[in-house]
Write a protein that holds these residues in place. Structure first.
Motif, PDB file in Angstrom:
ATOM      1  N   LEU C 305       0.831  -1.200   0.000  1.00  0.00           N
ATOM      2  CA  LEU C 305       0.000   0.000   0.000  1.00  0.00           C
ATOM      3  C   LEU C 305       0.872   1.260   0.000  1.00  0.00           C
ATOM      4  CD1 LEU C 305      -2.820  -1.107   2.449  1.00  0.00           C
ATOM      5  CD2 LEU C 305      -2.790  -1.158  -0.036  1.00  0.00           C
ATOM      6  N   GLY C 347       0.951   3.132  10.545  1.00  0.00           N
ATOM      7  CA  GLY C 347      -0.499   3.185  10.410  1.00  0.00           C
ATOM      8  C   GLY C 347      -0.961   4.540   9.900  1.00  0.00           C
ATOM      9  N   VAL C 348      -0.408   5.592  10.467  1.00  0.00           N
ATOM     10  CA  VAL C 348      -0.818   6.929  10.041  1.00  0.00           C
ATOM     11  C   VAL C 348      -0.402   7.178   8.592  1.00  0.00           C
ATOM     12  CG1 VAL C 348      -0.488   9.399  10.416  1.00  0.00           C
ATOM     13  CG2 VAL C 348      -0.844   7.890  12.361  1.00  0.00           C
ATOM     14  N   ILE C 350      -0.148   4.996   6.205  1.00  0.00           N
ATOM     15  CA  ILE C 350      -1.075   4.292   5.314  1.00  0.00           C
ATOM     16  C   ILE C 350      -2.441   4.978   5.322  1.00  0.00           C
ATOM     17  CG2 ILE C 350      -2.208   2.089   4.881  1.00  0.00           C
ATOM     18  CD1 ILE C 350       0.231   0.727   6.027  1.00  0.00           C
ATOM     19  N   TYR C 351      -2.827   5.440   6.490  1.00  0.00           N
ATOM     20  CA  TYR C 351      -4.105   6.149   6.569  1.00  0.00           C
ATOM     21  C   TYR C 351      -4.068   7.401   5.690  1.00  0.00           C
ATOM     22  CZ  TYR C 351      -8.256   8.289   8.609  1.00  0.00           C
ATOM     23  OH  TYR C 351      -9.493   8.858   8.789  1.00  0.00           O
ATOM     24  N   ILE C 353      -2.232   7.856   3.142  1.00  0.00           N
ATOM     25  CA  ILE C 353      -2.264   7.449   1.738  1.00  0.00           C
ATOM     26  C   ILE C 353      -3.714   7.175   1.333  1.00  0.00           C
ATOM     27  CG2 ILE C 353      -1.657   5.560   0.169  1.00  0.00           C
ATOM     28  CD1 ILE C 353       1.070   5.476   1.555  1.00  0.00           C
ATOM     29  N   ALA C 354      -4.443   6.555   2.243  1.00  0.00           N
ATOM     30  CA  ALA C 354      -5.843   6.263   1.933  1.00  0.00           C
ATOM     31  C   ALA C 354      -6.627   7.537   1.675  1.00  0.00           C
ATOM     32  CB  ALA C 354      -6.488   5.477   3.085  1.00  0.00           C
ATOM     33  N   ILE C 355      -6.329   8.570   2.450  1.00  0.00           N
ATOM     34  CA  ILE C 355      -7.107   9.803   2.245  1.00  0.00           C
ATOM     35  C   ILE C 355      -6.304  10.843   1.480  1.00  0.00           C
ATOM     36  CG2 ILE C 355      -8.539   9.431   4.286  1.00  0.00           C
ATOM     37  CD1 ILE C 355      -6.944  11.597   5.692  1.00  0.00           C
ATOM     38  N   SER C 357      -6.672  11.910  -1.243  1.00  0.00           N
ATOM     39  CA  SER C 357      -7.477  12.851  -2.022  1.00  0.00           C
ATOM     40  C   SER C 357      -7.598  14.179  -1.270  1.00  0.00           C
ATOM     41  CB  SER C 357      -8.853  12.259  -2.294  1.00  0.00           C
ATOM     42  OG  SER C 357      -9.571  12.109  -1.094  1.00  0.00           O
ATOM     43  N   LEU C 358      -7.341  14.126   0.027  1.00  0.00           N
ATOM     44  CA  LEU C 358      -7.325  15.353   0.823  1.00  0.00           C
ATOM     45  C   LEU C 358      -6.338  16.374   0.260  1.00  0.00           C
ATOM     46  CD1 LEU C 358      -7.821  16.936   3.576  1.00  0.00           C
ATOM     47  CD2 LEU C 358      -5.911  15.636   4.464  1.00  0.00           C
ATOM     48  N   MET C 361      -7.678  17.818  -2.779  1.00  0.00           N
ATOM     49  CA  MET C 361      -8.744  18.758  -2.420  1.00  0.00           C
ATOM     50  C   MET C 361      -8.160  20.091  -1.987  1.00  0.00           C
ATOM     51  SD  MET C 361     -11.693  17.083  -0.157  1.00  0.00           S
ATOM     52  CE  MET C 361     -12.569  15.652  -0.684  1.00  0.00           C
TER      53      MET C 361
END
Ligand SMILES: Nc1ncnc2c1ncn2[C@@H]1O[C@H](COP(=O)(O)OP(=O)(O)OP(=O)(O)O)[C@@H](O)[C@H]1O
Ligand SMILES: Nc1ncnc2c1ncn2[C@@H]1O[C@H](COP(=O)(O)OP(=O)(O)OP(=O)(O)O)[C@@H](O)[C@H]1O
Ligand SMILES: [Mg+2]
Ligand SMILES: [Mg+2]
Lengths: 502, 298, 382, 351
Positions: C305, C347-348, C350-351, C353-355, C357-358, C361
């Motif tokens: 990821l 964890g942060v 990857i998190y 990376i997940a968001i 799109s922020l 934006m």
């Protein structure tokens, strides 16, 4: 609606569009694909918000920013792509979002059922409330959509391309329903590409092109030809020139084919036919009479129970789509996004979907990226797929019509001996339809065999050399195009006997 | 037979944390949000439950805080998936790491550098039904929740809407249902339940949190969600089947049969695969599960 | 304008995510009363202060790069391979058996070991594929179950007379002929030992103090191979097509079932290779009784990821991940902050990376502000 | 007790940061009570981690005691994977501490390798021995079978149902010491009382599955066992939990686990890894380092034994009898068996 303007990013979908609908009338909206019809209606329904413009309902200005607002104002909408929850029953779909409850929170299905049955009677609807959406015909689904609006007490009903998926009989029924609704004081806005329907149903028509108003006319004062011209901005040819050609050998044959659906119900019952080179064999019929299963069996997506399918003498029954392709059969599938394209692939990659394993696109398992791209460049030019130079564009980003063009380009470039086209013009505007029809007839003129399966009777009549009418899993009859007309076929489609042959 | 009572007790003991987490998984998935972060939410629930249970002396407060901790982690997931249209699997994987890391880190702070908590002074009470059956109160809670969730999903207004959102969010949207709000709530509720599932381990099965008290339970719960076809009753039965297999292992392992215990230990896992092979089912996954809902996109 | 384009690139998103991950870690550290700068300094020193530390990072990255690529392969075909743990064990177990039971010339033995390991774990993956295509068993379920089954199977086999090293709780070791340790026979010879002991060169230290092995080369080769597979081969095209749209692929004559099985098999084979390279590459060249999973499979998911689900990206993210985990030991031993801090940081990341799109934006905000102005203008006109 | 530990933890971080600034920790020896010089000691924990409630934790507690009592510099590294042993040992070796401890037989090979390649560094390993131990390595073994024998004896004496049990984690040679020592102790008591006592033994195949350990214990209690030996590592909690719920006796392991359930934990077979580590490490400061040897520590050295809290639940007469058995074990009159073969021998001798 006044001065409606809507941007999608930088793209201006609507530019100061006006729409005035008289209460108690049927008003149609006409325009090419992408003209902005759906967008305009979605704004009226509060599904999209416009960037500027005003909406008046019964004379007073209203702010409609969510569908809920629209529903409260008595506006209902039947969407171009049905908004139905497939595993739910008809009843559940109708009440969803406006459920009657007994004890707070707990649904009172009985009460809802009574209310809907009352409405169904008033409008002469015939719907099975306990059937699941996934098990009923498209025509039925449409009624469910209309019922959803009525259930919510809609006074103004928007129908977005309601007829593109219906049989002639269903269309007539729909128009009847519309008229009876108007009689009951409702107002209807209908979007359609079919000029005949507009003439038959509407009182007025607003034409838009590329997001701008073109004209608003009274139906009494206009004609189909005029409407078409207004819409496209040029003259349109409604007929397709077909050379008279001698047909060749039978190259494809289906022999006593029987097919069952997932639930084990026989959907194709002992069907036999053959198609000659240079011939368009059309299959007409009301949706749900076995077209789907027949196609799937031919394409080896579904097992044939009994019977056989031969292509150029080779038995291809229950083989695989691969085998079918190897034997010279290509398909233009019904659902371009689901079965036609890999939307995340580029256009170039999509253009070689079936023949990726063949030279010159690959050798010894290795791709020749240059050749793949070149192939796309050529096809894009030849078939006018837009935007230009979209080889490396994601196929999903193309418009519906252009996606269809890409699929047709791909199928024809495979140089098949038999081309199977299922609903090839579904949802396309007249310009695009003209293009697709030309391409199909062009193939026939080159001596290819064509199997056309379509719910559009008009299309089948116009293109086919021979027409089979599928009714209840059997061919009601196979007619020569010369002997066929709308009435005769319509009768057969509805299960009537063919007197002349008897 | 007393043994039957014991088998029932063991089965339910094993199944309960899984059932709670699986209920959470179902609610989230039915709303269209895949929640692979269940494991992390269980871990943080197990920690919060035991820690609060220890400091407050009241396991019920611990259970509430466990739910809250799971819910907070789930809120992060919801923000990612609903607000930012994140890839739900990526976000879930991240939350698993964060859940575990945070639990251990906090444990070290509050428990003197140790990654495990001290035993709570009192556990959640047990309820004896006679016949050798004695159940943790979490078992009762879980079973009641199964019934309630089933009722909610299939008889209540919110359930009808929730399932519609997971199948066809645009359809729900056109009917004036707030897709985003529902998804937020569903994901948070899934975190609450997963957190409770974790606490069912650390406040009922045992009475403290250790780094390994939850090890893979979340994934097994997710498997149960799929196994049970997204139905609370079916998934609970799947959890119970799994618990039963474990009970069987325990009972068989005590006998003088010459099965190596490692081989016996595989039984629940092999059984699960075997049962699934026999059922040979088509999946009934919510159609929009895992797909972000972007209004107006086609 | 340029800036905005830059932010929209996926790689930028990942870098920003990493940055934010570290910031979040710093906040947690600070809250817990540690000096974040000191902690990160320790991390940095722990990784870069000696060549052999860098060597260790590389050594430890090898298996997780591969489990990362393994995840990517399945992901590209629309499958979620959460079974890396079990497949890793299968590879390691096979490597021990083939490496310990066979006598073959060095080099050849290594090749035979890794090929056999890939075949065996590939079969395991194919089994998952068959379960999915033929029996409709979701791969997540079968993978979770197989992870545990493999763990117990391994624990069982290595306690049998056949595989157990007497007097221990571990399996026999792979023969040295199967090892992939760099210059192994020379460095363990008397002459080699002496020369290394007297040499001050960093390379000597790496050779002497670490199990520096050829595994990383294999991992890179696999990454390039998988990249090539997807970019340039018919098979890769099919595997991707099936992953994105089964219906269209099916109709176009691409067999969905075959490709699903193949994809799972390749994916699992690569995870198995990770296990085999650990056995052949690093001490103690054997399998031990495991109380729980060692976490290579789950680490692989994170690596994939962070690496943007690309095989080449996985090389870098594998090195990065390995750096964090290896370096976190230094944070623990030097600053006293628990090594779990790295779980939080990863964890942060990857998190974020997940968001990601922020970021887009935020980058777009200026633009939309302009748009709104345009809208107001339009309103005035209307 | 807690606040005291907290302050020591805080101290430790302080010390370490000053140590960093000073380069080497040895320079600040003066400020501490003089027991030789202050040392720098490091520990590599095995896969269970430093908080395993078992010997890793115990070892670390020994080191923390060194820090608290003598101001030693202590640190540890945890190992997530077997392949971490080597690199962790190497990393600590680079810091050239006075002593590096490794815990667990899993680390045996890595430790031997490290000792061979770094002849100037002192190492110690717990729970493992070699045929030939390098001069810079000391190997510490525990006669866990002796303490297990004692708790087995107590169980045998106290059982009212003539039925006891043992819940094990995963079988291995160290665990065997506990199992066979316990079995022998029970048999010895049975002989003394001239009756048969059944011993149920079941392995959970896990160090972590609390639920399974608890389930096994529940079944055993239900089958009539009234005292269980919970030696399931971290999952022992599950067994103790079952004892609490069913109001039965349970015997703890490794550390005094009475605090987990004061009403139920009869006694614990303790293994004072902490004390031995404390002792050996201190000796280094005095210049005595028993390198090249493997030493077994047992009852005689007070390295294993029963928990001091045993008197809370075990009647005085039984405790006294247990003390006698202890003497016999120390004197060698009885030899506690440590694996299946020696157990069979023991039983043959008993009959
Ligand atoms: N969600 C959207 N995002 C971006 N562009 C959109 C979106 N919806 C519509 N458009 C664009 O707006 C234009 C108008 O679309 P709309 O769907 O209203 O056309 P239409 O007249 O209904 O066409 P059709 O006859 O195909 O239904 C199209 O060119 C389309 O590209
Ligand atoms: N998912 C998408 N991503 C990017 N652009 C899109 C996407 N969907 C639609 N578009 C844009 O919207 C337009 C297509 O919308 P639509 O399908 O309504 O076609 P259309 O305008 O009705 O044309 P046609 O007559 O070809 O059907 C295209 O110009 C395309 O660039
Ligand atoms: Mg439209
Ligand atoms: Mg369109």
């Amino acid at each position: 609606m006044q001065g409606i303007t809507k941007y999608f990013g930088d793209f201006c979908a609507l530019k100061e569009v006006e729409l005035a609908v008289r209460a108690g009338t049927i008003h149609s909206i006409l325009g090419e694909n992408g003209a902005g019809k759906t967008t305009l209606m979605n704004i009226l329904y509060g599904f999209y918000t416009c960037d500027s413009g005003k909406i008046f309902v019964h004379g007073s200005e209203q702010e409609i920013s969510t569908p809920k607002d629209a529903i409260n104002l008595g506006i209902g909408m039947v969407h171009q792509h049905f908004m139905l929850v497939e595993p739910y029953t008809v009843l559940q779909n109708i009440i969803l979002g406006d459920e009657t409850t007994k004890i707070p929170g707990i649904i009172d299905y009985k009460k809802a059922r009574r209310k809907i049955e009352g409405l169904a009677q008033a409008y002469h609807f015939n719907i099975d409330l306990d059937a699941k959406i996934q098990d009923i015909t498209v025509g039925m689904q449409q009624r469910v959509e209309i019922m959803k609006a009525l259930y919510r007490g809609a006074e103004i009903l928007i129908l977005d391309e309601p007829t593109s998926v219906l049989t002639p009989q269903e269309i007539d029924e729909l128009i009847d329903i519309m008229h009876s609704m108007v009689k009951n004081g409702k107002t209807i806005v209908i979007i359609t590409h079919k000029l005949a329907e507009i003439m038959k149903s509407s009182d007025e028509c607003t034409v838009i092109r590329k997001g701008k108003n073109v004209a608003s006319v009274k139906i009494e004062d206009t004609s189909e030809n005029e409407l078409a011209e207004l819409m496209v901005g040029r003259k349109v040819h409604f007929t397709v020139e077909k050379e008279n050609r001698k047909t060749g050998e039978v190259i494809f044959s289906v022999d006593r084919l029987t097919v069952e659906d997932d639930r084990g119900i026989t959907k194709v019952n002992d069907i036999s036919f053959g198609i000659r080179a240079g011939e368009i064999f059309g299959i007409a019929g009301v949706d749900g009479n076995g077209q789907q299963e027949l196609f799937e069996a031919i394409a080896s997506l579904r097992k044939a129970k009994t019977g056989s399918i031969h292509m150029k003498g080779v038995n291809i029954t229950n083989t695989s789509p691969r085998e079918m392709f190897e034997n010279g059969i290509c398909v233009i599938p019904e659902d371009r996004q689901k079965s036609g394209l890999v939307l995340e692939f580029t256009v170039a990659e999509n253009m070689v979907l079936e023949k990726i394993g063949r030279a010159p696109f690959s050798r010894h398992g290795l791709l020749d990226l240059k050749k793949i791209r070149k192939n796309a460049t050529d096809l894009i030019r030849e078939y006018d797929v837009r935007p230009e130079h979209c080889e490396d564009t994601r196929a999903g980003a193309l418009s519906g019509g252009n996606q269809q063009k890409a699929i047709i380009a791909r199928a024809i470039s495979n140089d098949p001996d038999l081309l199977i086209a299922v609903q090839p013009t579904r949802g396309l505007d007249v310009g695009a339809i003209e293009f697709v029809h030309k391409a199909i007839v062009g193939q026939r003129n080159q001596g290819k065999a064509i199997l056309l399966i379509s719910l559009e009777l008009e299309e089948v009549l116009k293109l086919s050399d021979r027409i089979a009418v599928l009714y209840n899993g059997k061919f009601a009859d196979i007619l020569d195009a010369k002997d066929a007309d709308e009435n005769r076929i319509g009768l057969l489609m509805a299960g009537g006997k063919n007197d002349e042959n008897a | 037979m007393d043994n039957i009572g014991i088998i029932i007790s063991i089965t339910l003991m094993y199944a309960t944390p899984l059932i709670l987490a699986a209920l959470g998984g179902i609610i989230s998935e039915l709303s269209g949000i895949t929640n692979i972060g269940i494991e992390g939410m269980m871990v943080i629930g197990a920690f919060a439950g035991a820690a609060v249970g220890y400091f407050s002396g009241n396991p019920w407060i611990g259970l509430l805080c466990a739910a809250g901790a799971g819910g907070l982690l789930a809120l992060m997931h919801a923000i990612a998936c609903v607000k930012f249209n994140a890839n739900q699997i990526i976000s879930g994987v991240a939350l698993n790491l964060i859940g575990l890391g945070l639990s251990l880190f906090l444990s070290r702070i509050f428990f003197d550098g140790a990654t495990q908590t001290l035993p709570v002074p009192s556990k959640l009470p047990k309820i004896s039904l006679g016949g050798g059956i004695s159940l943790d109160s979490t078992v009762i809670i879980a079973l009641c929740l199964v019934v309630f969730v089933w009722f909610y999903l299939y008889r209540m207004r919110g359930g009808l809407r929730l399932r519609a959102i997971g199948e066809h969010p645009a359809a729900a949207d056109t009917l004036g249902i707030n897709v985003y709000l529902f998804r937020y709530l569903a994901v948070i509720v899934s975190g609450l339940l997963a957190g409770m599932g974790g606490a069912a381990m650390s406040l009922a099965v045992v009475s403290s949190f250790t780094p390994i008290v939850i090890s893979g339970h979340g994934y097994i719960a997710l498997a149960a969600v799929i196994f049970g076809r997204w139905n609370p009753v079916g998934s609970s039965l799947a959890c119970i089947l799994f618990g039963f297999a474990q009970a069987l292992v325990v009972i068989l392992g005590g006998g003088e049969i010459a099965i190596p215990s490692q081989i016996l230990a595989m039984l629940p896992y092999i059984l699960t695969i075997a049962v699934l092979m026999l059922l040979k089912g088509k999946t009934a996954a919510p159609r929009a599960s895992g797909v972000p809902y972007i209004k107006g996109s086609r | 304008m340029k800036m905005r384009e830059l932010i929209k690139k996926p790689a930028t998103g990942i870098l920003l995510a990493i940055l934010i991950g570290f910031v979040a870690g710093a906040v947690v550290l600070a809250v817990a009363g540690f000096n974040p700068l000191e902690a990160y300094g320790a991390l940095f020193r722990g990784v870069f202060s000696k060549p052999k530390y860098i060597a260790q990072v590389i050594i430890k990255s090898t298996p997780i790069i591969l489990t990362g690529i393994s995840f990517v392969v399945a992901f590209k075909s629309g499958l979620f391979n959460i079974g890396g743990e079990g497949q890793y064990i299968m590879g390691a177990l096979t490597a021990v058996i083939v490496g310990g039971k066979l006598e073959l010339p060095p080099g050849l033995h290594f090749v035979v070991v890794i090929i056999m390991a890939m075949i065996m774990s590939g079969l395991l993956g194919a089994f998952v594929g068959v379960l999915k295509t033929r029996f409709g068993v979701h791969e997540v379920i079968s993978c979770v179950m197989l992870n545990w089954i493999m763990l117990y199977l391994s624990n069982f086999l290595i306690t049998t007379e056949w595989l157990k090293k007497p007097g221990t709780e571990a399996s026999i070791e792979a023969n040295t002929s199967a090892w992939s340790v760099v210059l192994n026979s020379w460095k363990t010879s008397d002459a080699g030992m002496e020369q290394l002991a007297n040499s001050n060169s960093p390379m000597a230290e790496v050779l002497l103090k670490t199990d520096f092995n050829y595994g990383i080369l294999v991992a890179v080769l696999i990454a390039v191979g998988v990249y090539f597979l997807y970019k340039n081969t018919t098979k890769g095209y099919e595997l991707r097509a099936v992953g994105i749209n089964q219906h269209a692929s099916q109709l176009a004559g691409i067999s969905v079932n075959k490709n699903v099985i193949l994809s799972m098999a390749i994916s699992a084979a690569i995870a198995g290779l990770a296990g085999a390279l650990t056995i052949t590459g690093v001490m103690p060249h054997r399998v031990t009784q495991l109380a729980t999973h060692e976490g290579y499979g789950f680490a692989g998911i994170s690596v994939a990821l962070i690496g943007g689900c690309s095989p080449i990206g996985s090389i870098f993210s594998g090195l990065f991940y390995s750096m964090l985990t290896y370096g976190s030991a230094s944070i623990q031993s030097e600053v006293g902050a628990a090594s779990e801090i790295m779980d939080i940081v990863i964890g942060v990341i990857i998190y974020m990376i997940a968001i990601s799109s922020l970021f887009i934006m935020l980058a777009n905000r200026k633009k939309t502000a302009g748009c709104a102005a345009g809208k107001r203008k339009a309103e005035k006109h209307g | 007790q807690e606040p005291a530990q907290e302050s020591s933890a805080a101290q430790s971080t302080e010390n370490e940061s000053t140590a960093q600034e000073n380069g080497e920790g040895e320079s600040e020896a003066g400020s501490k009570p003089a027991a030789g010089k202050t040392l720098n000691v490091a520990l590599v924990a095995d896969l269970g981690g430093i908080n395993d409630q078992s010997f890793n934790q115990s070892a670390w507690e020994g080191m923390q005691k060194l820090e608290a009592d003598l101001g030693y510099q202590v640190k540890y590294l945890e190992s997530a994977q077997e392949s971490d042993f080597g690199s962790n040992l190497d990393k600590l070796t680079d810091e050239e501490p006075d002593m590096i401890w490794g815990v667990g037989f899993l680390m045996a090979d890595a430790m031997l390798n490290a000792a061979k390649t770094n002849p100037d560094q002192k190492y110690g390993i717990v729970d493992s021995s070699y045929e030939e131990t390098p001069e810079n390595l000391t190997s510490v073994l525990f006669k866990a079978q002796e303490s297990s024998f004692l708790v087995g004896y107590i169980a045998g004496r106290m059982t009212e149902t003539d039925h006891v049990g043992l819940v094990g984690p995963i079988k291995n040679p160290i665990i065997d010491q506990f199992e066979y020592g316990f079995r022998a102790g029970v048999a010895y008591a049975a002989k003394e009382l001239d009756k048969d006592i059944a011993v149920d033994v079941q392995y959970a195949e896990s160090f972590s599955d609390n639920a399974k350990a608890k389930a096994i214990a529940t079944v055993m209690y239900n089958d009539g066992a009234d005292i269980l030996f919970a030696m399931t590592g971290g999952a022992s909690i599950g067994v103790i939990e079952a004892a609490k719920e069913m109001d039965q006796y349970v015997i703890g392991v490794d550390r005094d686990q009475n605090y987990l359930a004061p009403e139920n934990v009869l006694t614990s077979a303790i293994k004072n890894v902490d004390q031995v580590i404390y002792k050996i490490t201190r000796e280094i400061a005095d210049g005595t380092f028993a390198g090249g040897t493997a030493t077994s520590y047992g009852l005689a050295e007070d390295a294993v034994g029963i928990a001091p809290t045993s008197d809370q639940l075990v009647p005085a007469d039984i405790l006294a009898a247990t003390d006698k058995v202890k003497e016999e074990l120390i004197s060698g009159t009885i030899t506690a068996p440590l694996d299946e073969d020696s157990f069979n021998e023991f039983m043959a001798g008993l009959a």
